[in-house]
Structures are given as structure tokens and as C-alpha cells.
Design a protein around this motif. Structure first.
Motif, PDB file in Angstrom:
ATOM      1  N   LYS A 106      37.472 -57.175 -79.892  1.00  0.00           N
ATOM      2  CA  LYS A 106      37.446 -57.818 -81.279  1.00  0.00           C
ATOM      3  C   LYS A 106      35.912 -58.260 -81.557  1.00  0.00           C
ATOM      4  CE  LYS A 106      41.840 -59.850 -79.832  1.00  0.00           C
ATOM      5  NZ  LYS A 106      42.495 -58.686 -80.065  1.00  0.00           N
ATOM      6  N   PHE A 165      45.675 -43.910 -96.972  1.00  0.00           N
ATOM      7  CA  PHE A 165      45.799 -45.068 -97.595  1.00  0.00           C
ATOM      8  C   PHE A 165      47.191 -45.549 -98.207  1.00  0.00           C
ATOM      9  CE2 PHE A 165      44.446 -47.363-101.759  1.00  0.00           C
ATOM     10  CZ  PHE A 165      43.710 -48.293-101.146  1.00  0.00           C
ATOM     11  N   ARG A 205      49.307 -49.148 -96.908  1.00  0.00           N
ATOM     12  CA  ARG A 205      49.937 -50.305 -97.887  1.00  0.00           C
ATOM     13  C   ARG A 205      51.529 -50.609 -97.292  1.00  0.00           C
ATOM     14  NH1 ARG A 205      50.176 -47.733-102.602  1.00  0.00           N
ATOM     15  NH2 ARG A 205      48.331 -48.282-103.551  1.00  0.00           N
ATOM     16  N   LEU A 259      51.257 -52.777 -94.440  1.00  0.00           N
ATOM     17  CA  LEU A 259      50.854 -54.127 -94.778  1.00  0.00           C
ATOM     18  C   LEU A 259      52.105 -54.781 -95.365  1.00  0.00           C
ATOM     19  CD1 LEU A 259      47.025 -53.631 -95.927  1.00  0.00           C
ATOM     20  CD2 LEU A 259      47.967 -54.675 -93.885  1.00  0.00           C
ATOM     21  N   LEU A 260      52.738 -54.262 -96.239  1.00  0.00           N
ATOM     22  CA  LEU A 260      53.805 -54.723 -97.017  1.00  0.00           C
ATOM     23  C   LEU A 260      54.865 -55.052 -96.091  1.00  0.00           C
ATOM     24  CD1 LEU A 260      54.012 -52.656-100.416  1.00  0.00           C
ATOM     25  CD2 LEU A 260      53.414 -55.128-100.198  1.00  0.00           C
ATOM     26  N   LEU A 309      54.187 -58.318 -94.309  1.00  0.00           N
ATOM     27  CA  LEU A 309      54.546 -59.550 -95.047  1.00  0.00           C
ATOM     28  C   LEU A 309      56.070 -59.836 -95.323  1.00  0.00           C
ATOM     29  CD1 LEU A 309      52.070 -58.506 -98.092  1.00  0.00           C
ATOM     30  CD2 LEU A 309      51.808 -60.727 -96.544  1.00  0.00           C
ATOM     31  N   ASP A 310      56.731 -58.646 -95.153  1.00  0.00           N
ATOM     32  CA  ASP A 310      58.020 -58.947 -95.333  1.00  0.00           C
ATOM     33  C   ASP A 310      58.727 -59.637 -93.894  1.00  0.00           C
ATOM     34  OD1 ASP A 310      58.509 -57.735 -97.812  1.00  0.00           O
ATOM     35  OD2 ASP A 310      58.804 -55.869 -97.026  1.00  0.00           O
ATOM     36  N   LYS A 317      55.639 -61.800 -88.378  1.00  0.00           N
ATOM     37  CA  LYS A 317      54.535 -60.835 -88.322  1.00  0.00           C
ATOM     38  C   LYS A 317      53.347 -61.479 -88.801  1.00  0.00           C
ATOM     39  CE  LYS A 317      56.639 -57.160 -85.722  1.00  0.00           C
ATOM     40  NZ  LYS A 317      56.235 -57.043 -84.584  1.00  0.00           N
ATOM     41  N   HIS A 318      53.497 -62.499 -89.428  1.00  0.00           N
ATOM     42  CA  HIS A 318      52.517 -62.951 -90.264  1.00  0.00           C
ATOM     43  C   HIS A 318      51.170 -63.366 -89.676  1.00  0.00           C
ATOM     44  CE1 HIS A 318      54.791 -64.340 -94.289  1.00  0.00           C
ATOM     45  NE2 HIS A 318      54.858 -63.034 -94.013  1.00  0.00           N
ATOM     46  N   TRP A 319      51.332 -63.602 -88.365  1.00  0.00           N
ATOM     47  CA  TRP A 319      50.212 -64.244 -87.456  1.00  0.00           C
ATOM     48  C   TRP A 319      49.300 -62.934 -87.280  1.00  0.00           C
ATOM     49  CZ3 TRP A 319      49.418 -61.893 -82.810  1.00  0.00           C
ATOM     50  CH2 TRP A 319      50.352 -61.093 -82.057  1.00  0.00           C
ATOM     51  N   PHE A 376      48.760 -61.028 -89.706  1.00  0.00           N
ATOM     52  CA  PHE A 376      48.002 -60.587 -90.837  1.00  0.00           C
ATOM     53  C   PHE A 376      47.071 -61.864 -91.509  1.00  0.00           C
ATOM     54  CE2 PHE A 376      47.706 -60.078 -95.417  1.00  0.00           C
ATOM     55  CZ  PHE A 376      48.056 -58.975 -95.826  1.00  0.00           C
ATOM     56  N   PRO A 394      44.265 -62.575 -94.606  1.00  0.00           N
ATOM     57  CA  PRO A 394      43.790 -62.260 -95.985  1.00  0.00           C
ATOM     58  C   PRO A 394      42.643 -61.249 -95.964  1.00  0.00           C
ATOM     59  CG  PRO A 394      44.149 -64.515 -95.933  1.00  0.00           C
ATOM     60  CD  PRO A 394      44.001 -64.109 -94.413  1.00  0.00           C
ATOM     61  N   ILE A 403      43.052 -57.413 -96.653  1.00  0.00           N
ATOM     62  CA  ILE A 403      43.245 -56.966 -97.922  1.00  0.00           C
ATOM     63  C   ILE A 403      41.532 -56.591 -98.375  1.00  0.00           C
ATOM     64  CG2 ILE A 403      43.679 -57.564-100.404  1.00  0.00           C
ATOM     65  CD1 ILE A 403      46.141 -57.253 -98.654  1.00  0.00           C
ATOM     66  N   ARG A 458      40.710 -53.670 -96.918  1.00  0.00           N
ATOM     67  CA  ARG A 458      41.391 -52.335 -97.367  1.00  0.00           C
ATOM     68  C   ARG A 458      40.397 -51.900 -98.748  1.00  0.00           C
ATOM     69  NH1 ARG A 458      45.784 -49.385 -98.272  1.00  0.00           N
ATOM     70  NH2 ARG A 458      46.856 -49.288-100.082  1.00  0.00           N
ATOM     71  N   PHE A 477      48.097 -67.910 -95.383  1.00  0.00           N
ATOM     72  CA  PHE A 477      47.895 -67.396 -96.578  1.00  0.00           C
ATOM     73  C   PHE A 477      48.928 -67.445 -97.317  1.00  0.00           C
ATOM     74  CE2 PHE A 477      50.223 -63.572 -95.742  1.00  0.00           C
ATOM     75  CZ  PHE A 477      50.397 -63.784 -94.201  1.00  0.00           C
ATOM     76  N   ARG A 524      51.169 -60.021-101.448  1.00  0.00           N
ATOM     77  CA  ARG A 524      52.148 -58.734-101.937  1.00  0.00           C
ATOM     78  C   ARG A 524      51.916 -58.153-103.118  1.00  0.00           C
ATOM     79  NH1 ARG A 524      56.653 -60.911-100.804  1.00  0.00           N
ATOM     80  NH2 ARG A 524      57.001 -60.247 -98.643  1.00  0.00           N
ATOM     81  N   LEU A 528      48.658 -56.059-103.323  1.00  0.00           N
ATOM     82  CA  LEU A 528      49.035 -54.961-102.689  1.00  0.00           C
ATOM     83  C   LEU A 528      49.741 -54.008-103.904  1.00  0.00           C
ATOM     84  CD1 LEU A 528      49.761 -55.695 -98.979  1.00  0.00           C
ATOM     85  CD2 LEU A 528      48.035 -54.087 -99.652  1.00  0.00           C
TER      86      LEU A 528
END
Lengths: 286, 286
Positions: A107, A187, A191, A194-195, A198-199, A203-205, A207, A209, A212, A215, B274, B280, B283
């Protein structure tokens, strides 16, 4: 090099980036499946066979090290966020006896790591004789994120390519077989991934910002990757480009790459250094 | 402590050696299957369920660490030669994401390790926050082989019990959940396993004439184990005795022990920091 075990074309030959040549990433499809023409189901079935053979080869590699064989293998995984480095590690390690694997995810460098030369932390995480090493990110971050974000001035990252090549050459001479894999993700596929994160609130941990903003730097990263792959694709430690949009292909291809390299190493069980008959008699006479 | 997930008796309660009490090893059968009354096939089937839940709990433990939760788990495996420490590691790690595991097999100390206090090398191999650590042998060798072979004088190994307890207590306070497992193997079963290795030339590299001379020291080792289990079975870090003659039971029991401990930790996914909706939209608007 072909091996007597295989009737398929060498996946190494198909995926190896030509040493020193330019790596035109945009021209290479991310959803292709070079070397594999079957279905996903067939790839998974073949993966199971590959796994059994990899496990046998790993045991022989480890066994050989107990008799002084210094050889070891290092899988280096690089790729954009969500390209599946972690998923590949998880998949690949299933094949092996984890006790003989040295796995490390790199990391952002710690304060202590930053006080050392950039190769210090990777040098400390190398596999020992007989082991399989797996790097999720690596010293290549120091010519990727470090370059794209300008973490060090250009003269510093510029000289790192040669430093990496010299270091890898030295390790190859000392018995390290490098399997450097670039997971080539599209690419659009990033996307989607990543979406998908977010759904799923669970899995948010994973993710941030930053994902983005990183990206948005995609073109810079592709350029930095193309340079790293071209400048550090050497005879001693070539780069392999694995199209990574399809997870099942990615897993299949990395498994095959490992298999071909370990077959070539062809490690041997050492002979016992004792009299088996006499030892058996001792045990039975207790 | 019971959990709402389980209708079975706690395997921890069944296998935990009473803190501080004498560990009468000879009185404890090595071929028993405490807590499990089904068949081997049923144990394997249950193991698959256990594996899925362990994987989920590990992910939560790791996720929680990204938000500052310092907790981690350390499985310590001890037992006589051929008791199945390596086999247990191999089995247990299948459950987990290996990238979140820190596995270490301790062999005879290196020259550098010998220049340090005996806890130095284990302290360097500890799991970090969110990780599962697995030790195949451990600091307990320093009150086992070190005592049986007289590698250090009695006053030295004698004081080590207290040093171990103080160190483990300190780590427990810092978030380490210890799962210390003694794989209790029978003398006859060890003979069978050694003979089986002799019967397979490909296993000869695992065999050393030392295995026979070590076996002759069996009573001394059992005494040293009994002392270590009694003196270092603490509230902060108790010992569990797993009968180890049956490999399928050993695997089942260690899996259950890990499950009960991780359920109790009950790690939680951190909330995202976030705005998922806004991200979303970003993106999708690219």
C-alpha cells in the motif's frame, strides 16, 4: 520453450510483451482471451487440473530447497484499481500450500519505508528458496503512482527503470523466476466494477472517493504503465499482459503462466540422506 | 459464551484446558472426537459451511481494521512431529482470503534470531490489525525443545513461562485474540505416520533421522508440554487440546474454534465515508 506436458501453445509466448518494445496498450483488447477458445465452464474445469499440477510442482520446489536448491518464483501483479489483483491472489493461492507462499500487498509506503530506498520494502518481502512469492502491487508503483502524482521529481523516477532492471537481473541470477503480470482492464469495465461496489453497502469499505479522482488520471496511468512495461520488460524478467475484463480468463491465464514457469524449473525431490530400511526396522522394533 | 448462531455446545468449553490446572496428557485420549458425534463425511460437510462463515467473518474483520479496529486473531499450533501442524495450516487457510493471513512456520532459530530475546522473532511475525495470524510452532518451542535438549540452563527456560504470559497478556490487551492449539497425538499414531513417510520415497525429504531420536525423547516432551499448557494457559490466552489422531476431526475442531472466536469478535463493516449517490452520478455522467 515448449514442454512435453503440453499440447497447447505456450501461453507465455502469447502474452509476453516483447522486451524493450513499445507497449501499445490502447491497441490491445481488454476483453480478449488469448490462448483459450473454450467456454468459461471449460476454463474453470481446466483450472482444477492446473491447480493439482501446481500443487505438486510447488511441493517439489520446496522439497528441493531443503537440499540446497535456491530457486523460487515471484508473481508480481500490477493493474489499475479494480483490475482484480486481490482476486487473482485469492484464486492463485488456492492452488498452493499457503505455508510455502509469501504474500504481500503493498500500500502507500509507511513513514519507515519512505526513509529507505524504494526497493527496500520489496527486498524485505521476497520469497526465500523453495517459496512462491506473490506481490499485489510492487516496486512498480514507484514508477506509476509516483510518476503520475509527481511524488518525486522526474530525474528520480526516470532513473528507477534502470535500478529496477539491475535489481531484477541480480535476483534472477540468484534463482528468482519472475512472473510479472499486468492485468489489462478496460476503462468501461472499471466503471462497471466501481458501480457494482457502490450498489453493495458491504463493499463500501473498499471504496474511496480517491477511486474517482484516480480514474480521472487514467490516461496518465496508461502512459506510465506503457513505459514501465516497455522499459522493464527484460530477458531476465519479462512482462506478461493478461486481458482482465473477464475474471475467469484472468484466473485461467495466470494459472497457466505459473504452470509453464514451474514446469520449466522442473524441481526434483531430493534423495533421502538416511537408510530407509534400517529406520523402518528401528521403528518396528520399539 | 454461547452465540445465537449455534445450537451445538461450545467447542471452546469442551477443549479448553483449565487455566493454571495440571494438564494430565496421558489421561486424555488422542483418538477422541469431543463435540462431534457424526461421521467423517458429516464433519467434512460441516467444514464447508464453517469455511463460508469464516470467510465472511474474516472479510468483516479486515474491513473493520480499515476504520481503526485494531483487533486480530492469532492461531498458534503446537504438537509433536507428524501431529499435523502443517496439514492444519493448509486446511485452515483454505477458508480464508490468504492476502489477509500472516502465516509463519518457525524452525530452528537462525544465527540472527539467536542474538535476540526469544520473543523477538515471534513479535516480528505477528498479525496486524484485521489479519489472521497462523504460527506453525511458536515461542513455545523455547520452553519445549529448549528444555528437553537443555539448549539453555533451567533458570533461563523456567523464567520464560512468566515472560510468555506477560507478553501474551499485553498483546491480548492490544486486540490480539489468541487461539492456542495443542495437537495431541498418540505415540502409536506417530509411529504409523513415520512409517507411512518411509513407505513413500517422495516423502523422504520430510524425514530426518532426527525424527527417530526425537521420538526417543517422547516422555520428556510430554512433560514439557504438560508444564507449558498448565503454566501458560491463562484467561487472556488459554490453551485448547485437540485430539489429533484423526485428521478429519482435527480439521473440524480447529475450524470450529476459529469460528467461535471470530463470531464473538463480531467485527462490523464500517460505513462508507462518502456520498454513494453522488459518486454514482459522477461515474454515470462521465
Amino acid at each position: 520453450m515448449d514442454t512435453p506436458h503440453s499440447t497447447q501453445p505456450s501461453i507465455r509466448d502469447l502474452l509476453r510483451l516483447p522486451p524493450g518494445g513499445p507497449a501499445d496498450l490502447a491497441a490491445r483488447p481488454t476483453d480478449a482471451t488469448p490462448g483459450f477458445e473454450g467456454t468459461k465452464r471449460e476454463a474453470l474445469a481446466e483450472g482444477a487440473d492446473t491447480g493439482r499440477e501446481l500443487a505438486r510442482l510447488q511441493e517439489r520446489l520446496y522439497a528441493a530447497s531443503t537440499a540446497g536448491d535456491r530457486r523460487r518464483l515471484l508473481l508480481v501483479l500490477q493493474g489499475m484499481d479494480t483490475s482484480g489483483k486481490g482476486g487473482t491472489v485469492k484464486h492463485v493461492v488456492r492452488y498452493f500450500n499457503p505455508a510455502g507462499c509469501r504474500i504481500r500487498a503493498f500500500k502507500a509506503p509507511t513513514e519507515e519505508e519512505r526513509r529507505h530506498h524504494f526497493l527496500w520494502r520489496v527486498a524485505n518481502a521476497l520469497p526465500q528458496a523453495g517459496e512462491i512469492g506473490i506481490f499485489d502491487r510492487s516496486h512498480y508503483e514507484d514508477v506509476l503512482i509516483a510518476r503520475v502524482h509527481g511524488l518525486v521529481p522526474p530525474p528520480v523516477w526516470t532513473r528507477r527503470y534502470d535500478e529496477i532492471n539491475a535489481w531484477e537481473r541480480m535476483l534472477a541470477d540468484d534463482g528468482v523466476t519472475f512472473v510479472k503480470v499486468f492485468l489489462h482492464l478496460g476503462f468501461d469495465e472499471q466503471r462497471q466494477r466501481l458501480l457494482a461496489r457502490l450498489d453493495r453497502p458491504r463493499k463500501h469499505w473498499k471504496f474511496s472517493p480517491d477511486d474517482i479522482s484516480e480514474r480521472a488520471l487514467w490516461p496518465g496511468y496508461q502512459e506510465a504503465y506503457a513505459d514501465a512495461l516497455a522499459r522493464c520488460g527484460t530477458e531476465a524478467a519479462p512482462w506478461y499482459l493478461v486481458p482482465a475484463d473477464r475474471k475467469w480468463y484472468r484466473n485461467w491465464a495466470v494459472g497457466r503462466l505459473l504452470l509453464e514457469h514451474l514446469r520449466d524449473l522442473d524441481p526434483q525431490y531430493p534423495a533421502g540422506t538416511f537408510d530407509a530400511e534400517r529406520t523402518r526396522a528401528q521403528l518396528l522394533a520399539e
